[in-house]
Scaffold this motif. Structure first.
Motif, short mmCIF file in Angstrom:
data_model
loop_
_atom_site.label_atom_id
_atom_site.label_comp_id
_atom_site.label_asym_id
_atom_site.label_seq_id
_atom_site.Cartn_x
_atom_site.Cartn_y
_atom_site.Cartn_z
N ASP A 246 0.88 -1.17 0.00
CA ASP A 246 0.00 0.00 0.00
C ASP A 246 0.92 1.22 0.00
O ASP A 246 1.50 1.57 1.02
CB ASP A 246 -0.91 0.00 1.23
CG ASP A 246 -1.95 1.12 1.17
OD1 ASP A 246 -1.68 2.15 0.53
OD2 ASP A 246 -3.03 0.96 1.77
N CYS A 247 1.07 1.84 -1.17
CA CYS A 247 2.01 2.94 -1.31
C CYS A 247 1.63 4.15 -0.47
O CYS A 247 2.48 4.98 -0.14
CB CYS A 247 2.11 3.35 -2.79
SG CYS A 247 2.75 2.06 -3.87
N SER A 248 0.36 4.25 -0.10
CA SER A 248 -0.09 5.41 0.68
C SER A 248 0.24 5.28 2.16
O SER A 248 0.27 6.28 2.88
CB SER A 248 -1.60 5.60 0.50
OG SER A 248 -2.32 4.51 1.04
N THR A 249 0.50 4.06 2.63
CA THR A 249 0.80 3.85 4.05
C THR A 249 2.18 3.25 4.28
O THR A 249 2.68 3.26 5.41
CB THR A 249 -0.24 2.91 4.69
OG1 THR A 249 -0.14 1.61 4.07
CG2 THR A 249 -1.65 3.45 4.50
N GLY A 250 2.80 2.69 3.23
CA GLY A 250 4.09 2.04 3.38
C GLY A 250 3.99 0.58 3.80
O GLY A 250 5.00 -0.08 4.03
N GLN A 251 2.78 0.06 3.91
CA GLN A 251 2.59 -1.33 4.32
C GLN A 251 3.04 -2.27 3.20
O GLN A 251 2.72 -2.07 2.04
CB GLN A 251 1.11 -1.58 4.63
CG GLN A 251 0.81 -3.00 5.10
CD GLN A 251 -0.68 -3.24 5.28
OE1 GLN A 251 -1.50 -2.51 4.74
NE2 GLN A 251 -1.02 -4.25 6.06
N LEU A 252 3.80 -3.31 3.56
CA LEU A 252 4.27 -4.31 2.61
C LEU A 252 4.08 -5.69 3.21
O LEU A 252 4.50 -5.95 4.33
CB LEU A 252 5.75 -4.09 2.28
CG LEU A 252 6.42 -5.17 1.40
CD1 LEU A 252 5.77 -5.22 0.02
CD2 LEU A 252 7.92 -4.91 1.28
N MET A 253 3.44 -6.58 2.45
CA MET A 253 3.20 -7.94 2.90
C MET A 253 3.60 -8.91 1.80
O MET A 253 3.42 -8.62 0.62
CB MET A 253 1.71 -8.15 3.23
CG MET A 253 1.15 -7.20 4.27
SD MET A 253 -0.63 -7.48 4.54
CE MET A 253 -1.30 -6.96 2.95
N VAL A 254 4.17 -10.05 2.19
CA VAL A 254 4.50 -11.09 1.22
C VAL A 254 4.02 -12.43 1.74
O VAL A 254 3.97 -12.67 2.95
CB VAL A 254 6.02 -11.17 0.93
CG1 VAL A 254 6.52 -9.88 0.31
CG2 VAL A 254 6.80 -11.49 2.19
N THR A 255 3.66 -13.30 0.82
CA THR A 255 3.27 -14.66 1.19
C THR A 255 3.49 -15.57 -0.01
O THR A 255 3.76 -15.10 -1.12
CB THR A 255 1.79 -14.72 1.65
OG1 THR A 255 1.53 -16.01 2.20
CG2 THR A 255 0.84 -14.46 0.49
N GLU A 256 3.38 -16.86 0.23
CA GLU A 256 3.65 -17.83 -0.83
C GLU A 256 2.70 -19.01 -0.69
O GLU A 256 2.34 -19.40 0.42
CB GLU A 256 5.10 -18.31 -0.72
CG GLU A 256 5.59 -19.12 -1.91
CD GLU A 256 7.09 -19.34 -1.86
OE1 GLU A 256 7.52 -20.51 -1.93
OE2 GLU A 256 7.83 -18.34 -1.73
N PHE A 257 2.26 -19.53 -1.83
CA PHE A 257 1.33 -20.66 -1.84
C PHE A 257 1.96 -21.82 -2.60
O PHE A 257 2.46 -21.64 -3.72
CB PHE A 257 0.01 -20.25 -2.51
CG PHE A 257 -0.61 -19.03 -1.91
CD1 PHE A 257 -1.33 -19.10 -0.73
CD2 PHE A 257 -0.44 -17.79 -2.52
CE1 PHE A 257 -1.89 -17.96 -0.17
CE2 PHE A 257 -1.00 -16.65 -1.96
CZ PHE A 257 -1.72 -16.73 -0.78
N THR A 258 1.96 -22.98 -2.00
CA THR A 258 2.56 -24.16 -2.63
C THR A 258 1.59 -25.34 -2.52
O THR A 258 0.64 -25.31 -1.73
CB THR A 258 3.89 -24.55 -1.95
OG1 THR A 258 3.65 -24.83 -0.56
CG2 THR A 258 4.90 -23.43 -2.07
N GLY A 259 1.86 -26.37 -3.30
CA GLY A 259 1.04 -27.57 -3.21
C GLY A 259 -0.11 -27.57 -4.19
O GLY A 259 -0.30 -26.63 -4.98
#
Length: 236
Positions: free
Chosen positions: A143-156
């Motif tokens: 979210d460029c307006s708040t600086g929030q950054l999240m990452v995740t990954e899906f496998t299987g």
């Protein structure tokens, strides 16, 4: 051959460099749009669509909006899933020798807006990138307006369904994919993306360092271990 004025020749030269966005071209106290841009913008913004003579019975569609109200119109363009480029006069018209110099000073996309007055209150405005690596799907949301950054990954075996569920939950303003992504249409369909909500990029264009090194350099850290993503290569 179109009978173009010097101003329209200047417009077309700038437009060729920004073909995938709606170009708002500053003319005095107005921003003008021409051609297909004008047709699209007039419908979204409730502007009067006019035209100007090009010669041999051909006419160029055009519409305009007052410069002091541009933010209000930009909000509607972005909400409709379009990208916009602001082309300003970059020299004093009174001092210009001949045609006033103009340049694109900013490109706005649905997922990169940071100004509060262009955003919906109490709602995140996510720019989401999705990458497929072997049997895994990586997702990064910013979210460029708040600086929030999240990452995740899906496998299987359920990775695709889980990815789609997460995209539906996030409802990103803009989706960023690698060029040639085979499931681009399906991913765009998950969030109901229009052309402006979907952007592509080449990994070779931006990454002079490895993804891990680029992220560590950006965060100013020596390791990603503290962020819990050191074992998420597709997400990073």
């Amino acid at each position: 051959m179109d009978n173009l004025t010097p101003m329209l020749k200047q417009y077309r030269a700038i437009k060729r460099e920004h073909e995938d966005v709606i170009l708002l071209f500053r003319l005095g106290d107005f921003y003008e749009m021409f051609g297909e841009d004008a047709k699209v913008a007039a419908g979204i913004l409730d502007l009067v669509l006019t035209s100007r003579e090009l010669g041999k019975g051909r006419r160029l569609p055009m519409c305009g909006l007052p410069y002091h109200a541009v933010d209000r119109y930009l909000t509607r363009l972005l909400a409709a899933g379009h990208k916009a480029a602001i082309c300003e006069q970059v020299e004093d018209a009174k001092k210009a020798k001949g045609l006033v110099k103009r340049e694109v000073i900013r490109i706005l996309t649905p997922g990169t807006v940071v100004e509060e007055h262009l955003l919906e209150e109490r709602a995140n405005n996510y720019l989401v990138s999705v990458v497929n690596r072997d049997l895994s799907w990586g997702l990064a949301a910013a979210d460029c307006s708040t600086g929030q950054l999240m990452v995740t990954e899906f496998t299987g075996p359920d990775a695709w369904d889980e990815l789609c569920d997460e995209l539906s939950r996030l409802q990103p303003a803009e989706l960023l994919l690698l060029e040639g992504e085979g499931r681009a249409a399906a991913l765009a369909g998950v969030i109901g993306a229009h052309d402006g909500n979907l952007s592509t990029w080449s990994a070779d264009t931006f990454l002079t360092l490895s993804p891990d090194e680029s992220l560590m350099k950006h965060l100013g850290v020596a390791s990603l271990r503290g962020y819990g993503c050191e074992d998420l290569p597709a997400a990073v």
